[in-house]
Design an enzyme around this catalytic site. Sequence first.
Site, short mmCIF file in Angstrom:
data_model
loop_
_atom_site.label_atom_id
_atom_site.label_comp_id
_atom_site.label_asym_id
_atom_site.label_seq_id
_atom_site.Cartn_x
_atom_site.Cartn_y
_atom_site.Cartn_z
N SER A 136 -4.65 -1.07 11.54
CA SER A 136 -3.59 -0.40 10.80
C SER A 136 -4.21 0.62 9.86
O SER A 136 -5.38 0.46 9.46
CB SER A 136 -2.81 -1.43 9.98
OG SER A 136 -1.92 -0.80 9.08
N TYR A 149 -2.11 -7.70 2.83
CA TYR A 149 -2.11 -7.12 4.18
C TYR A 149 -3.28 -6.17 4.37
O TYR A 149 -3.94 -6.18 5.41
CB TYR A 149 -0.77 -6.41 4.42
CG TYR A 149 -0.63 -5.81 5.79
CD1 TYR A 149 -0.71 -6.61 6.94
CD2 TYR A 149 -0.41 -4.44 5.96
CE1 TYR A 149 -0.58 -6.05 8.20
CE2 TYR A 149 -0.28 -3.88 7.21
CZ TYR A 149 -0.37 -4.69 8.34
OH TYR A 149 -0.24 -4.13 9.59
#
Length: 250
Positions: A136, A149
């Site tokens: 990501s 995250y």
Amino acid sequence: MGTMISTRTAVVTGASSGIGAATARSLAAAGFRVVCAARRAERIEALAAEIGGLAVACDVTDRDEVDALAAAAGSPVHLLVNNAGGAFGADPVESADPADWRAMYDVNVLGLLHVTQALLPALRASGDGTILNVGSTAGRIAYEGGAGYTAAKHGTQVVTETLRLELCGEPIRVCEIAPGMVRTDEFSTKRFGGDQEKADQIYAGVPDPLVAEDVADAIVWMATRPSHVNVDELVIRPRAQAAQHKVHRI
Ligand code: 8X3
């Protein structure tokens, strides 16, 4: 004259929705036999039936289930797409729930470790394997409320890089795709514990966020380059997102 049909097998984790499901479809269209892995059996069974693949119910955080996935996939395996992952919560460091952080490390890092370890022999046996990890842009930067995250996705990034070093000299490519804003059915809704309004705010006014098919398209491109070409990392964002905090909204 004999005809040689060589079907290449791909294993896609997190194939029940979003980027994983789109990737399974695109790989099947590109000629792969796709093993679709995810926890939700009915979803992957429907997908496998649609694309002529194989469904294996599997929680990547459970090593026994992952070993069973490897056994079901068989050998050789040409491509592993470590896609299973996700974000849980968007709280500041001061108030974040450690259980959310543990769950994110579990799926985004340890899940990837389990599946990679279990499938490495079959990837090696292919003589031309590819491990493609779905990271990501959160594995490249920091943003407020994102630490649990971003820490996990930085983990995905650095494990990918380490594995590439460790496998150098073997016929296995190690790649990472790092998507930015992608509008999928579940990612943001799950992150906000089912709060659809909060999830919708993420994409509010953004003219064209990426969709799962955009990322799947890039994954197929990376996986189908000639064997000697290793796309180390590919960052992909919508045109409207120049950076994490620079999003064009109308
Ligand atoms: C998703 C990207 O911006 O939500 O992996 O962290 S972001």
